[in-house]
Design an enzyme around this catalytic site. Sequence first.
Site, PDB file in Angstrom:
ATOM      1  N   ARG A 290     -12.599  -2.671  -1.970  1.00  0.00           N
ATOM      2  CA  ARG A 290     -12.335  -4.233  -1.660  1.00  0.00           C
ATOM      3  C   ARG A 290     -12.879  -5.751  -1.261  1.00  0.00           C
ATOM      4  O   ARG A 290     -13.425  -6.236  -1.771  1.00  0.00           O
ATOM      5  CB  ARG A 290     -10.910  -5.045  -1.918  1.00  0.00           C
ATOM      6  CG  ARG A 290     -10.026  -3.937  -3.036  1.00  0.00           C
ATOM      7  CD  ARG A 290      -8.557  -4.495  -3.007  1.00  0.00           C
ATOM      8  NE  ARG A 290      -7.962  -3.831  -4.227  1.00  0.00           N
ATOM      9  CZ  ARG A 290      -6.805  -4.407  -4.315  1.00  0.00           C
ATOM     10  NH1 ARG A 290      -5.382  -4.706  -4.145  1.00  0.00           N
ATOM     11  NH2 ARG A 290      -5.558  -3.590  -5.848  1.00  0.00           N
ATOM     12  N   GLU A 378       7.158 -13.897  -2.304  1.00  0.00           N
ATOM     13  CA  GLU A 378       6.120 -14.359  -1.606  1.00  0.00           C
ATOM     14  C   GLU A 378       5.765 -15.335  -0.563  1.00  0.00           C
ATOM     15  O   GLU A 378       5.127 -16.126  -0.005  1.00  0.00           O
ATOM     16  CB  GLU A 378       4.323 -14.837  -2.543  1.00  0.00           C
ATOM     17  CG  GLU A 378       3.557 -14.765  -2.312  1.00  0.00           C
ATOM     18  CD  GLU A 378       2.906 -14.403  -3.330  1.00  0.00           C
ATOM     19  OE1 GLU A 378       1.276 -14.975  -3.188  1.00  0.00           O
ATOM     20  OE2 GLU A 378       3.075 -14.296  -4.444  1.00  0.00           O
TER      21      GLU A 378
END
Length: 566
Positions: A290, A378
């Site tokens: 990535r 998160e």
Amino acid sequence: MSARVHLDTDILVIGAGGAGMSAAIAAHDAGANVLLADRSLIGRGGATVMAQMTVAAAVGEEVPDRWEDHLTDTLRAGRSLCDETLAQLLCEQAPTAIRQMDEWHVGWARHNDGRMRQAQAPGHDRPRCVYVDFLNTGPAVSRTLRAQVQRRSTIMRIGDLLITELVLNDGAVCGAAGIALQDGAAVTIAARAVIVATGGVTRLYHRNSASANMGGDGHALALRAGADLTDMEFVQYFPIGHVAPRLVGMDPIMWDPFRYKLGGQLLNAEGREFLADYGVAEQGRYYAARDIACYAILKEVEAGRGSPAGGVFLSFCHVPEARLREAFGPVIDRLLANGIDLTRQAVEVSPIAHYHMGGIRVDERMQSSVPGLFAAGEAVGGANGANRLSGNAIPEALVFGRVAGQSAAAAAAKDRISRYTHQAVQDALDLLASETRAGAANPAALISDLQRLMDRHVGPFRNEVGLKTAFAEITAMKAATSLQPPAATRFAAARRDWFDLRNMLNVAEAIIIPALARQESRGAHQREDFPSADEKWNVNQRVFLRRQEITAERIQRRYGKREAAG
């Protein structure tokens, strides 16, 4: 300003996505009175409802598996920076969370013999990720949790409520203040414990995969209340996020499994595959890491070889339609409904901010450094270290939400006397009552400027000059911003934007300061001026606010525990 509304509860949960709903359910089932508040609709905002991929848990129904092996992969992905206590909690309890969702009829995909289907996602050593399907996993999880919240009729649910400040008394959180977005009324809430479940910070970036309400509200609230944040420099970018044509009702990071299975070609404006120029000659196979894919795409755009929307092209025109449909039939139909025919046209993709590893620093009970303040999902920092393992986001919401709810309920049960006082909330009320005069800076325009600034200088590749430029411009934005919000009226978007900008500027600084300090490249933090990892930076950074200044301090990790670095 409209009349003030006051509410009283045991537990206030701020944010009603997957983590917030999980926390509310757990706190309710532990015997607490719960108020679940969200700035949008209950159960329909945040990141969980947008997720369309897979959920990691070592349920072992595809192949034998253990949570210890899931933990090994999580720690490896975190580049030696995971809080091992939190990472273990996540991996150890994920199977229980998945089976509970199964009991609540979420609809995990199954084989004919009844076993859950599990896919192998990047970074995992075996097929470990359950799913509903590749379009509706997140929506199904959200729908299931929403149904469970609704069945618990005593959970008070309030949408369109923007929490603007946590209220403290003698150093402990005792409630919150905010505004009702529909009519501008001031709202005060007395609570014995508060759980922040507001998601991540990726709205700080112009190109992101998050919902519009994930601008770091909870991080800023916690920071101003005196809580520590951690790992704030690590913002995970997804390399091939959708940019154009317009895509409605579908996840902008959906292209990863397409490219993985079908060998989608990344092309520049010249119609040429370019990854070989950056050391990866894929030749029809998808294996570029990535970070390399991100770097290559951004450098092509920088060199003037990008697509019209500022990305590159992703093409499947070389793939027969029958193969496309065999692999992703329902998705192909959804794309056609969006006017996208993959057999005839390429789409434009670009790196986009996807997830934030940083957040509120908590212990294994999800308790922050401020008494009475908990976090979930998160909004928690530490579990993922420098890079989140694919599939860990939804179990993080489910597991940490449940633990936070149980812990907050236990804390509230021990202290039945409310610490909330009118004096404690007065500063927050004064701010809500204040109004700027005409001619002040447009907060929506400043938010747009901030997003582009963060994209340009605090994105996937950073350097000292860019980070210092961003910090200086943010300092100037703060100076140019009025100290009072716009007038309170019905549906006052400018007032909401002012409070959002206030939070976003705080959180942007909390990312930039530790990013400047970390002079190495590790995981999602890549410094072009320090391109290698450095063993001396095998430390986490604690970020805190003291005397109105944000500071970063190293936290040494030893034997899975963190101690202040000398």
